[in-house]
Design a protein around this motif. Sequence first.
Motif, mmCIF file in Angstrom:
data_model
loop_
_atom_site.group_PDB
_atom_site.id
_atom_site.type_symbol
_atom_site.label_atom_id
_atom_site.label_comp_id
_atom_site.label_asym_id
_atom_site.label_seq_id
_atom_site.Cartn_x
_atom_site.Cartn_y
_atom_site.Cartn_z
ATOM 1 N N THR A 527 -23.328 29.373 -23.291
ATOM 2 C CA THR A 527 -23.527 29.943 -21.960
ATOM 3 C C THR A 527 -22.683 31.194 -21.787
ATOM 4 O OG1 THR A 527 -21.817 28.446 -21.101
ATOM 5 C CG2 THR A 527 -24.116 27.761 -20.842
ATOM 6 N N CYS A 534 -23.486 34.759 -12.175
ATOM 7 C CA CYS A 534 -24.437 33.696 -12.480
ATOM 8 C C CYS A 534 -24.286 33.279 -13.945
ATOM 9 C CB CYS A 534 -25.869 34.155 -12.212
ATOM 10 S SG CYS A 534 -26.250 34.329 -10.456
ATOM 11 N N HIS A 536 -25.727 31.557 -17.403
ATOM 12 C CA HIS A 536 -27.007 31.412 -18.103
ATOM 13 C C HIS A 536 -26.806 30.721 -19.445
ATOM 14 C CE1 HIS A 536 -28.881 34.523 -15.435
ATOM 15 N NE2 HIS A 536 -27.653 35.000 -15.434
ATOM 16 N N GLU A 587 -16.025 21.948 -16.824
ATOM 17 C CA GLU A 587 -16.280 21.382 -15.501
ATOM 18 C C GLU A 587 -15.047 20.646 -14.976
ATOM 19 O OE1 GLU A 587 -19.229 18.108 -13.311
ATOM 20 O OE2 GLU A 587 -19.739 18.899 -15.301
ATOM 21 N N ASP A 596 -21.642 19.790 -12.291
ATOM 22 C CA ASP A 596 -22.947 19.516 -12.908
ATOM 23 C C ASP A 596 -23.322 20.582 -13.928
ATOM 24 O OD1 ASP A 596 -23.313 17.282 -11.165
ATOM 25 O OD2 ASP A 596 -23.908 18.676 -9.577
ATOM 26 N N ALA A 599 -26.183 19.947 -16.469
ATOM 27 C CA ALA A 599 -27.483 19.809 -15.807
ATOM 28 C C ALA A 599 -28.042 21.157 -15.360
ATOM 29 C CB ALA A 599 -27.372 18.876 -14.609
ATOM 30 N N ARG A 600 -27.176 22.157 -15.244
ATOM 31 C CA ARG A 600 -27.606 23.443 -14.685
ATOM 32 C C ARG A 600 -27.669 24.571 -15.714
ATOM 33 N NH1 ARG A 600 -24.286 25.122 -9.587
ATOM 34 N NH2 ARG A 600 -22.437 24.473 -10.778
ATOM 35 N N THR A 603 -30.858 26.787 -15.560
ATOM 36 C CA THR A 603 -31.392 27.103 -14.240
ATOM 37 C C THR A 603 -32.047 28.485 -14.276
ATOM 38 O OG1 THR A 603 -29.636 25.841 -13.173
ATOM 39 C CG2 THR A 603 -30.794 27.468 -11.816
ATOM 40 N N PHE A 607 -27.172 29.815 -12.628
ATOM 41 C CA PHE A 607 -26.620 29.201 -11.411
ATOM 42 C C PHE A 607 -25.410 30.001 -10.956
ATOM 43 C CE2 PHE A 607 -24.252 26.688 -14.654
ATOM 44 C CZ PHE A 607 -22.961 26.756 -14.156
ATOM 45 N N ARG A 609 -21.896 30.694 -9.461
ATOM 46 C CA ARG A 609 -20.639 29.939 -9.424
ATOM 47 C C ARG A 609 -19.848 30.183 -8.147
ATOM 48 N NH1 ARG A 609 -15.980 32.688 -10.478
ATOM 49 N NH2 ARG A 609 -16.115 34.728 -11.471
#
Length: 758
Positions: A527, A534, A536, A587, A596, A599-600, A603, A607, A609
């Motif tokens: 990521t 954001c 990714h 996390e 999460d 899980a993201r 997205t 997502f 932050r």
Amino acid sequence: MAEEQDTVHYEGAEGGWGSLRGITEIAWREKPTPAVLNTLRRQNKVKGFMCVSCAWTKPANAHPLEFCENGAKATLWELTSRRCTPEVLAAHTVSELKTWKDYDLEQLGRITHPMRYDRATDTYVPCEWEEAFAAIGRELKAIDPGAAVFYSSGRASLETSYLYALFARLYGHNNLPDSSNMCHETTSVALKKLIGSPVGTCVLSDFHLCDAIFFFGQNTGSNSPRLLHPLQEAVKRGVKIVTFNPIREKGLEVFKNPQGPVEMLTPKKTPISTLYLQVKAGGDIAAITGLTKHVLAAEERKWAEEKLHVLDVDFIEQHTQGFAAMKAHVEGTGWEEIEEESGLARADIEEAGQIYVEAKRSIAMYGMGLTQHVHGFENLAALTNLWLMKGNMGRDGTGISPVRGHSNVQGQRTVGISEKPELVPLDRIAEQYGFEPPREEGMNTVKACEKIVSGDVKAFIGLGGNFVRAIPEREKMEAAWQNLRLTVQIATKLNRSHLINGEVAFLLPCLGRSEEDLQETGAQAVTMEDSLSCIHGSLGKNTPASEHLKSEVAIVAGMAKATLPPNPKVRWDEWTGDYAKIRDLIEETYPEQFHDFNARVFTPGGFYRGNSARERVWKTESGKAEFTVPKTMTSIGFEPADWRYRLVTLRSNDQFNTTIYGYSDRLRGIEGTRDVVLMNPEDIAAAGLENGQVVALVSDAGDGVHRQVDGLTITPFLLPRGCIGAYYPEMNPLIPLWYHDEESKTPAAKGVPVRIKA
């Protein structure tokens, strides 16, 4: 100002057939593997591969081809079919390779094996991974941890960056400089102090809602062309774009969308900037002060005539402090001084100011033209003043948005790559891993360089990048570098930094982001964070360039295991086998931003932050956003003098940072060379020089140190009088190590004092 026909320039628009030709030329030279077409199709898309070029965001609703010319070049460069094998390196001594140009070094191709420098033969020789890790661990254990520097470029993933920072702190130091120290550290320092957040406040939807966008010192076409898509869309719905830049930046003048059939097949193109003002290098504080002065005058008129406000007085009252002092300063500053320091006419500044007055929602975007100055902090403080006045912070369609370079340079800081312990949750990390992290401040880039020169640094590990080539004071630094005991470079291709070695030196080849990363639990995703905060996910699928490559995560873990004592809470092998477990660690350390996380990961659009300033929560010392009074009206760190020029270092259309893809700076009309000095024709005549004359640039820093770059061809270009331009990193030898922003220590590469030697 000279006419354009008297200068080198580019007749076409940014984008269009020129971009396609540029991509084709790189493809012809790199001869990429067949996987390239599928990789480009997946680039910057959900469950695809995230570009290794600039940090501009990836939209949820992607274009059919979600990459720009620069992004395609970066992918072609990574997927080259050329291989830098042990046999290739054995054929050339390191001394010989030092005489090669940057472009030629990288044209050797992807490094295929871990290599050790052999001083007796002056060559790189292959070694086993475990041999390299053992030697690195042995050397690190033999020195004081405080004498080691762990540098990272901005491409390494969040997972790698988190483990790298953890490795440094478990080992015993906070010496974690990264590439942001050389570009946007001024942003981190200034915005943190002024609005309580070290990064920009915008998200992509703001660009769909704003009425005006103001650009300061950012060459979009050369450095982040994908940004031109939302700019074009904004212009088509009536947004006014105002640009302040010493350089005539083609991408902010006119754009032809390569994915628009009508534009590609007709003369149609989109003008980008409503108003383009060539501010003098270092003149932004004065220009912004002029804008602010116009806004204050408009407020006074509006209230007197209509009893209505231009300013957001409720916002100023509730959310800020220091407005009265700032207002008094601006009103006491005369237009004559503003015009002199900015190099702009009052009428032009007021025209730009009126666009800001009339816009209900405005976004400020900037690049290193604001951050890389001795008074770069003051540049950003002046800009923050202007944006706070109208409440253009923490409202949809508004905000400040620095344009970042490296694809994850912002994210690395988010997960712990920082020399400043107060920016890292050390208490939480201590509990998480059962040790006491070091609390003393570490070395940033400038401090690390100073300590290398003084001999206090003994070991340097480079996680990507081309550090020795990117820093100022090249001759002094290269000489001092060879006194290091240990140098380790993690890389995909050969560059100049790999040829300046310590007594013990290793070159460790890693996977590229587009390549499949197979570990114990299968293919791994990584990521990164874009410049709009954001996150990714990225999934490489290409066959690695060599079976001997390791992932950056595996390399960091291998060095750490060989260096550190066992710790039951630190499970390098387990984390290397499953990167999802590293995301769980992130996390746990940063629960507010990364809840999460797994899980993201994919997205659409990434997502977000979060950003406290966007919510109008000001994490400053006062608890409010800060108006400030500038200490100076120029960001230049030297006095004017006869024949002393302000050198602005530039990147061409055919490079990314220190990576040189070729010798075509199409957008400036310069082909086949990088050995040029761009100069206003009137300055050429006044200095008694001629177009095409070969000259040298000599440092005029006044410290008694001789610094010189030879063999530069005088080339007429549209620049403000007294300002000249030349390419980075070739001009780095002219920048003193001490010549940097006063607050952030960012090298002041956008206003270097030089003279021209005929």
